[in-house]
Design a protein around this motif. Structure first.
Motif, PDB file in Angstrom:
ATOM      1  N   VAL A 242     -11.192  -4.243 -27.241  1.00  0.00           N
ATOM      2  CA  VAL A 242     -10.176  -4.625 -28.334  1.00  0.00           C
ATOM      3  C   VAL A 242     -10.102  -6.162 -28.509  1.00  0.00           C
ATOM      4  CG1 VAL A 242      -8.125  -3.991 -29.461  1.00  0.00           C
ATOM      5  CG2 VAL A 242      -8.947  -2.650 -27.778  1.00  0.00           C
TER       6      VAL A 242
ATOM      7  N   CYS B 157      -7.026  -6.208 -33.921  1.00  0.00           N
ATOM      8  CA  CYS B 157      -6.198  -5.095 -33.709  1.00  0.00           C
ATOM      9  C   CYS B 157      -4.832  -5.748 -33.906  1.00  0.00           C
ATOM     10  CB  CYS B 157      -6.378  -4.760 -32.321  1.00  0.00           C
ATOM     11  SG  CYS B 157      -5.250  -3.282 -32.015  1.00  0.00           S
TER      12      CYS B 157
ATOM     13  N   CYS C 291      -2.131  -4.738 -36.712  1.00  0.00           N
ATOM     14  CA  CYS C 291      -2.526  -3.647 -37.146  1.00  0.00           C
ATOM     15  C   CYS C 291      -2.473  -2.382 -36.399  1.00  0.00           C
ATOM     16  CB  CYS C 291      -4.139  -3.650 -37.390  1.00  0.00           C
ATOM     17  SG  CYS C 291      -4.688  -5.037 -38.861  1.00  0.00           S
ATOM     18  N   LYS C 292      -3.025  -2.362 -35.205  1.00  0.00           N
ATOM     19  CA  LYS C 292      -2.406  -1.239 -34.204  1.00  0.00           C
ATOM     20  C   LYS C 292      -2.333   0.098 -35.010  1.00  0.00           C
ATOM     21  CE  LYS C 292       1.051  -0.883 -30.697  1.00  0.00           C
ATOM     22  NZ  LYS C 292       2.430  -1.252 -30.351  1.00  0.00           N
ATOM     23  N   PHE C 293      -3.689   0.438 -35.538  1.00  0.00           N
ATOM     24  CA  PHE C 293      -3.722   1.843 -36.153  1.00  0.00           C
ATOM     25  C   PHE C 293      -3.972   2.782 -35.077  1.00  0.00           C
ATOM     26  CE2 PHE C 293      -5.637  -1.155 -39.341  1.00  0.00           C
ATOM     27  CZ  PHE C 293      -4.723  -0.545 -40.530  1.00  0.00           C
ATOM     28  N   MET C 294      -4.174   2.890 -33.905  1.00  0.00           N
ATOM     29  CA  MET C 294      -4.100   3.759 -32.718  1.00  0.00           C
ATOM     30  C   MET C 294      -4.995   4.885 -32.942  1.00  0.00           C
ATOM     31  SD  MET C 294      -0.178   3.332 -31.623  1.00  0.00           S
ATOM     32  CE  MET C 294       0.319   3.073 -33.266  1.00  0.00           C
ATOM     33  N   ASP C 295      -5.972   4.928 -33.924  1.00  0.00           N
ATOM     34  CA  ASP C 295      -6.872   5.967 -34.283  1.00  0.00           C
ATOM     35  C   ASP C 295      -7.922   6.045 -32.830  1.00  0.00           C
ATOM     36  OD1 ASP C 295      -6.924   7.018 -36.976  1.00  0.00           O
ATOM     37  OD2 ASP C 295      -6.665   4.526 -37.149  1.00  0.00           O
ATOM     38  N   CYS C 296      -8.128   4.880 -32.433  1.00  0.00           N
ATOM     39  CA  CYS C 296      -8.896   4.967 -31.088  1.00  0.00           C
ATOM     40  C   CYS C 296      -8.474   5.552 -29.885  1.00  0.00           C
ATOM     41  CB  CYS C 296      -8.987   3.310 -30.758  1.00  0.00           C
ATOM     42  SG  CYS C 296      -7.570   2.751 -30.475  1.00  0.00           S
TER      43      CYS C 296
ATOM     44  N   LEU D  85      -3.467  -3.033 -28.753  1.00  0.00           N
ATOM     45  CA  LEU D  85      -4.082  -2.351 -27.486  1.00  0.00           C
ATOM     46  C   LEU D  85      -5.195  -3.060 -27.035  1.00  0.00           C
ATOM     47  CD1 LEU D  85      -4.151   1.463 -28.819  1.00  0.00           C
ATOM     48  CD2 LEU D  85      -2.129   0.112 -28.284  1.00  0.00           C
TER      49      LEU D  85
ATOM     50  N   CYS E   8     -11.959   2.830 -35.492  1.00  0.00           N
ATOM     51  CA  CYS E   8     -10.793   1.746 -35.926  1.00  0.00           C
ATOM     52  C   CYS E   8     -11.105   1.177 -37.424  1.00  0.00           C
ATOM     53  CB  CYS E   8     -10.914   0.324 -34.943  1.00  0.00           C
ATOM     54  SG  CYS E   8      -9.946  -0.841 -35.331  1.00  0.00           S
ATOM     55  N   PRO E   9     -10.111   1.457 -38.209  1.00  0.00           N
ATOM     56  CA  PRO E   9     -10.191   1.041 -39.545  1.00  0.00           C
ATOM     57  C   PRO E   9     -10.160  -0.426 -39.569  1.00  0.00           C
ATOM     58  CG  PRO E   9      -8.261   2.524 -39.157  1.00  0.00           C
ATOM     59  CD  PRO E   9      -8.701   2.161 -37.834  1.00  0.00           C
ATOM     60  N   ALA E  10      -9.765  -1.228 -38.594  1.00  0.00           N
ATOM     61  CA  ALA E  10      -9.763  -2.802 -38.578  1.00  0.00           C
ATOM     62  C   ALA E  10     -11.074  -3.273 -37.947  1.00  0.00           C
ATOM     63  CB  ALA E  10      -8.630  -3.328 -37.640  1.00  0.00           C
TER      64      ALA E  10
ATOM     65  N   ALA F  66     -11.820  -3.467 -34.961  1.00  0.00           N
ATOM     66  CA  ALA F  66     -11.330  -4.354 -34.116  1.00  0.00           C
ATOM     67  C   ALA F  66     -12.061  -3.891 -32.624  1.00  0.00           C
ATOM     68  CB  ALA F  66      -9.843  -4.001 -33.637  1.00  0.00           C
ATOM     69  N   ILE F  67     -12.857  -2.841 -32.498  1.00  0.00           N
ATOM     70  CA  ILE F  67     -13.554  -2.574 -31.183  1.00  0.00           C
ATOM     71  C   ILE F  67     -14.828  -2.809 -31.127  1.00  0.00           C
ATOM     72  CG2 ILE F  67     -13.783  -0.593 -29.501  1.00  0.00           C
ATOM     73  CD1 ILE F  67     -11.531   0.881 -30.718  1.00  0.00           C
TER      74      ILE F  67
HETATM   75 FE1  F3S Z   1      -6.316  -1.228 -32.626  1.00  0.00          FE
HETATM   76 FE2  F3S Z   1      -8.211  -0.218 -34.165  1.00  0.00          FE
HETATM   77 FE3  F3S Z   1      -7.068   0.962 -32.000  1.00  0.00          FE
HETATM   78  S1  F3S Z   1      -6.465  -1.675 -35.033  1.00  0.00           S
HETATM   79  S2  F3S Z   1      -5.231   0.309 -32.171  1.00  0.00           S
HETATM   80  S3  F3S Z   1      -8.075  -0.945 -32.244  1.00  0.00           S
HETATM   81  S4  F3S Z   1      -7.635   1.795 -33.947  1.00  0.00           S
END
Ligand code: F3S
Ligand code: SF4
Length: 111
Positions: A5, A9, A12-17, A33, A50-52, A54-55
């Protein structure tokens, strides 16, 4: 190999992951995360979720620092297995620069 990550992230921490990880290897800090590198099985299913964006895989250039952050904080923060409520201003933080330097928090999340 592991997935990592990155600072995208942070806040933003969308948490779809967490919803798609088959081995529940995400850990929750106050505003991001991390992935436990020894638990990740490199399946890659979280990356496109992940919408951002980030992974990333650890083969990515320049990812060493964030790999160390993932490794360190996965030992300190609680495990998270279900998507919680994303921050109200999550979209506003998407794509912002220097988030690690300015916004990283070492505090644990709620798990
Ligand atoms: Fe972060 Fe993306 Fe997961 S913003 S919490 S790595 S869905
Ligand atoms: Fe979990 Fe697979 Fe993502 Fe690793 S790559 S964190 S095992 S979903």
């Amino acid at each position: 190999m592991t997935y990592v990550v990155t600072e995208s992230c942070i806040r933003c921490k969308f948490m779809d992951c967490v919803e798609v990880c088959p081995v529940d290897c995400f850990y929750e800090g106050e505003n991001m995360l991390v992935i436990h590198p020894d638990e990740c099985i490199d399946c890659g299913v979280c990356e496109p979720e992940c919408p951002a964006e980030a992974i990333l895989p650890d083969t990515e250039d320049g990812i060493e620092k964030m790999l160390e952050v993932n490794k360190e904080y996965a030992e300190l923060w609680p495990n998270i297995t279900q998507k919680g409520e994303q921050p109200e201003d999550a979209e506003e933080w998407q794509g912002k620069p220097n988030k690690f330097e300015e916004q990283f928090s070492a505090k644990p999340g709620q798990g």
